[in-house]
Scaffold this motif. Structure first.
Motif, PDB file in Angstrom:
ATOM      1  N   VAL A   1      39.924 -36.459  11.334  1.00 41.48           N
ATOM      2  CA  VAL A   1      39.337 -37.374  11.692  1.00 41.48           C
ATOM      3  C   VAL A   1      39.951 -38.768  11.174  1.00 41.48           C
ATOM      4  N   PHE A   2      39.876 -39.474  12.222  1.00 38.32           N
ATOM      5  CA  PHE A   2      40.651 -40.962  11.692  1.00 38.32           C
ATOM      6  C   PHE A   2      39.704 -42.085  11.924  1.00 38.32           C
ATOM      7  N   ARG A   3      39.782 -42.918  11.070  1.00 34.22           N
ATOM      8  CA  ARG A   3      39.184 -44.282  10.899  1.00 34.22           C
ATOM      9  C   ARG A   3      40.269 -45.229  10.714  1.00 34.22           C
ATOM     10  N   ASP A   4      40.543 -46.139  11.485  1.00 36.34           N
ATOM     11  CA  ASP A   4      41.639 -47.166  11.309  1.00 36.34           C
ATOM     12  C   ASP A   4      43.104 -46.489  11.015  1.00 36.34           C
ATOM     13  N   GLU A   5      43.502 -46.777  10.086  1.00 30.87           N
ATOM     14  CA  GLU A   5      45.090 -46.144  10.013  1.00 30.87           C
ATOM     15  C   GLU A   5      44.955 -45.052   8.965  1.00 30.87           C
ATOM     16  N   LYS A   6      43.370 -44.273   8.508  1.00 30.54           N
ATOM     17  CA  LYS A   6      43.399 -43.432   7.789  1.00 30.54           C
ATOM     18  C   LYS A   6      42.780 -41.839   8.331  1.00 30.54           C
ATOM     19  N   VAL A   7      43.101 -41.042   7.420  1.00 31.73           N
ATOM     20  CA  VAL A   7      42.359 -39.726   7.910  1.00 31.73           C
ATOM     21  C   VAL A   7      41.649 -39.290   6.703  1.00 31.73           C
ATOM     22  N   LEU A   8      40.696 -38.420   7.144  1.00 33.11           N
ATOM     23  CA  LEU A   8      39.145 -37.811   6.276  1.00 33.11           C
ATOM     24  C   LEU A   8      40.162 -36.826   5.968  1.00 33.11           C
ATOM     25  N   VAL A   9      40.024 -36.597   4.525  1.00 33.11           N
ATOM     26  CA  VAL A   9      40.283 -35.184   3.907  1.00 33.11           C
ATOM     27  C   VAL A   9      39.333 -35.112   2.455  1.00 33.11           C
ATOM     28  N   GLY A  10      39.369 -33.765   2.322  1.00 31.79           N
ATOM     29  CA  GLY A  10      38.440 -33.227   1.354  1.00 31.79           C
ATOM     30  C   GLY A  10      38.863 -32.268   0.218  1.00 31.79           C
ATOM     31  N   ARG A  11      38.331 -32.086  -0.915  1.00 33.26           N
ATOM     32  CA  ARG A  11      39.098 -31.152  -1.750  1.00 33.26           C
ATOM     33  C   ARG A  11      38.113 -30.113  -1.933  1.00 33.26           C
ATOM     34  N   ARG A  12      38.558 -28.719  -1.254  1.00 28.89           N
ATOM     35  CA  ARG A  12      37.836 -27.781  -1.242  1.00 28.89           C
ATOM     36  C   ARG A  12      37.007 -27.263  -2.989  1.00 28.89           C
ATOM     37  N   ALA A  13      35.959 -26.758  -2.728  1.00 29.79           N
ATOM     38  CA  ALA A  13      35.375 -26.526  -4.459  1.00 29.79           C
ATOM     39  C   ALA A  13      35.916 -25.041  -4.590  1.00 29.79           C
ATOM     40  N   ASP A  14      36.233 -24.217  -3.782  1.00 32.83           N
ATOM     41  CA  ASP A  14      36.431 -22.794  -3.764  1.00 32.83           C
ATOM     42  C   ASP A  14      37.825 -22.727  -4.416  1.00 32.83           C
ATOM     43  N   ASN A  15      38.896 -23.437  -3.815  1.00 38.97           N
ATOM     44  CA  ASN A  15      40.124 -23.332  -4.328  1.00 38.97           C
ATOM     45  C   ASN A  15      40.839 -24.604  -4.876  1.00 38.97           C
ATOM     46  N   GLY A  16      40.110 -25.714  -4.664  1.00 36.29           N
ATOM     47  CA  GLY A  16      40.782 -26.866  -5.071  1.00 36.29           C
ATOM     48  C   GLY A  16      41.734 -27.408  -4.037  1.00 36.29           C
ATOM     49  N   ARG A  17      42.107 -26.878  -2.922  1.00 35.81           N
ATOM     50  CA  ARG A  17      43.028 -27.560  -1.856  1.00 35.81           C
ATOM     51  C   ARG A  17      42.590 -28.649  -1.443  1.00 35.81           C
ATOM     52  N   LEU A  18      43.289 -29.671  -1.122  1.00 34.91           N
ATOM     53  CA  LEU A  18      43.013 -30.734  -0.329  1.00 34.91           C
ATOM     54  C   LEU A  18      43.369 -30.554   1.165  1.00 34.91           C
ATOM     55  N   GLN A  19      42.261 -30.734   2.151  1.00 39.45           N
ATOM     56  CA  GLN A  19      42.767 -30.335   3.404  1.00 39.45           C
ATOM     57  C   GLN A  19      41.610 -31.216   4.345  1.00 39.45           C
ATOM     58  N   CYS A  20      41.837 -31.113   5.659  1.00 39.40           N
ATOM     59  CA  CYS A  20      40.831 -31.677   6.424  1.00 39.40           C
ATOM     60  C   CYS A  20      39.447 -30.848   6.644  1.00 39.40           C
ATOM     61  N   ILE A  21      38.723 -31.494   7.219  1.00 38.96           N
ATOM     62  CA  ILE A  21      37.220 -30.733   7.319  1.00 38.96           C
ATOM     63  C   ILE A  21      37.430 -29.430   8.420  1.00 38.96           C
ATOM     64  N   SER A  22      36.752 -28.473   7.923  1.00 39.60           N
ATOM     65  CA  SER A  22      37.036 -27.001   8.861  1.00 39.60           C
ATOM     66  C   SER A  22      35.641 -26.380   8.772  1.00 39.60           C
ATOM     67  N   GLY A  23      35.601 -25.455   9.616  1.00 35.59           N
ATOM     68  CA  GLY A  23      34.392 -24.554   9.611  1.00 35.59           C
ATOM     69  C   GLY A  23      34.371 -23.647  10.522  1.00 35.59           C
ATOM     70  N   ILE A  24      33.286 -22.558  10.568  1.00 34.36           N
ATOM     71  CA  ILE A  24      33.389 -21.633  11.503  1.00 34.36           C
ATOM     72  C   ILE A  24      32.310 -21.859  12.732  1.00 34.36           C
ATOM     73  N   VAL A  25      32.851 -21.460  14.007  1.00 33.20           N
ATOM     74  CA  VAL A  25      31.942 -21.876  15.284  1.00 33.20           C
ATOM     75  C   VAL A  25      30.729 -20.833  15.112  1.00 33.20           C
ATOM     76  N   ASP A  26      29.554 -21.066  15.465  1.00 34.72           N
ATOM     77  CA  ASP A  26      28.463 -20.325  15.385  1.00 34.72           C
ATOM     78  C   ASP A  26      28.400 -19.643  16.889  1.00 34.72           C
ATOM     79  N   PRO A  27      27.857 -18.631  16.734  1.00 32.65           N
ATOM     80  CA  PRO A  27      27.648 -17.713  18.176  1.00 32.65           C
ATOM     81  C   PRO A  27      27.084 -18.737  18.905  1.00 32.65           C
ATOM     82  N   GLY A  28      27.654 -18.796  20.250  1.00 33.04           N
ATOM     83  CA  GLY A  28      27.127 -19.991  21.429  1.00 33.04           C
ATOM     84  C   GLY A  28      27.445 -21.213  21.071  1.00 33.04           C
TER      85      GLY A  28
END
Length: 159
Positions: free
Chosen positions: A28-55
């Motif tokens: 996700v971009f906003r102006d010249e920046k990118v959205l990142v978050g630190r995962r609660a389960d492993n502490g890694r910094l990364q982009c937003i991610s997730g699993i596709v639900d059926p359908g």
């Protein structure tokens, strides 16, 4: 949201055996920046991610995950990368083979915050402020940066 219910139901049948799943990464971009978050389960910094639900349409998953995890509304603009990621084995022994669809997204509204507990911190960072970002996510950002490039597909070589 933790593990989706459909995955838990499958796990009841197959135990910890490898499970193929489709996942998305939202760059996700906003102006010249990118959205990142630190995962609660492993502490890694990364982009937003997730699993596709059926359908569910994968681009809709990217939009949904940004709202659920970071409290922001985004628009999925284009597919940037299609790849498989190395098998993930979780602490409980569950194994997952993800097909990852990376979408370039643009911010529409909302102030990023850890909305559902999956992230401990989240926000927009300049490209020069991504020092501890997971290296695979650096690559995803690089491929999503070019606005008009076609999607990159990993593999596809003759066997």
């Amino acid at each position: 949201m933790p593990t989706p219910d459909f995955v838990l139901r499958l796990r009841e049948r197959i135990g910890t055996d490898p499970l193929p799943l489709v996942g998305v990464t939202a760059v996700v971009f906003r102006d010249e920046k990118v959205l990142v978050g630190r995962r609660a389960d492993n502490g890694r910094l990364q982009c937003i991610s997730g699993i596709v639900d059926p359908g569910e349409q994968p681009a809709d998953t990217a939009v949904r995950e940004c709202l659920e995890e970071a409290g922001v509304t985004v628009r999925a603009e284009r597919l940037a990368l299609v790849q498989t990621v190395p098998r993930v084995t979780y602490a409980n022994g569950d194994q997952v083979d993800f097909l990852d669809l990376v979408f370039r997204c643009s911010w529409i509204s909302g102030d990023p915050h850890p909305a559902d507990g999956e992230l401990t911190e989240v926000g927009f960072r300049g490209l020069e402020e991504l020092g501890d970002l997971d290296k695979d996510h650096v690559r995803r950002i690089a491929l999503a940066l070019a606005e008009d490039d076609p999607a990159r597909f990993e593999g596809g070589l003759p066997v």
